[in-house]
Design a protein around this motif. Structure first.
Motif: not given
Length: 200
Positions: A3-32
């Motif tokens: 996931l290409l993003c900045t750590l302050t983007s609210p849209f990226a945070r939405k995706v990151r939260m969604f992944a965690i709630e979906k149980g996919l947080g561990d397979v989503l690698h954040v690239v700033t």
């Protein structure tokens, strides 16, 4: 997946939260990636140079946050974070659009305020602020009529929006004028998906 993003983007945070709630947080690698610098890595994925952008496990690019969340929800049958059909699906998607619009306006204010003071547009700042205020009224009404669900797309999108206001525009004291939303946010803010994705 990347996931290409900045750590302050609210849209990226939405995706990151969604992944965690979906149980996919561990397979989503954040690239700033800073979209303002038009980095080649981001342009290869999204020619619009906007974040977030996803590179799937198969190497396919996906953008924007709405598309990425829908894709993530398709990867496993449960938990289902976006209703498949019926009235509830359209309620959830409408609420996502409302939260996204609030975030659009908030981000616009943040960027406008970074311009030299003489170049800032008071007219546009007022318009964006009015959009935020109307969105908060609608969000409160939505929640009162049919409660937002923290572990569903509508709740995740609204949490990302409210979190961004608290982070970037704390002078907007929406908790005093929208008590039901404020009470909901106080509980949701303690969820792991929210705490783990807070801006540094």
């Amino acid at each position: 997946m990347q996931l290409l993003c900045t750590l302050t983007s609210p849209f990226a945070r939405k995706v990151r939260m969604f992944a965690i709630e979906k149980g996919l947080g561990d397979v989503l690698h954040v690239v700033t990636a800073n979209p303002l610098e038009d980095p080649a890595a981001l342009l290869r994925v999204n020619p619009l140079a906007k974040i977030p952008a996803l590179i799937t496990a198969e190497g396919e690019p996906l953008y924007d946050s709405r598309v990425i969340c829908a894709f993530l929800d398709s990867l496993a049958p449960a938990p289902r974070l976006i209703p498949d059909a019926g009235k509830q699906r359209w309620i959830v998607l409408r609420r996502e659009a409302l939260a996204d619009g609030l975030m659009d306006a908030a981000v616009a204010i943040v960027f406008e305020r970074r311009r030299p003071a003489p170049e800032q547009s008071t007219e546009w700042l007022d318009r964006w602020l009015a959009k935020i205020e109307r969105a908060l009224v609608a969000m409160e009404e939505e929640h009162r009529s049919d409660a937002l669900v923290a572990a569903r797309l509508d709740g995740i999108a609204c949490a990302a929006a409210l979190g961004y206001l608290a982070f970037r525009l704390p002078e907007i004291d929406w908790t005093a004028t929208h008590p039901a939303l404020a009470n909901w946010w106080a509980d949701v803010a303690q969820r792991p998906a929210v705490t783990q994705t807070a801006a540094p």
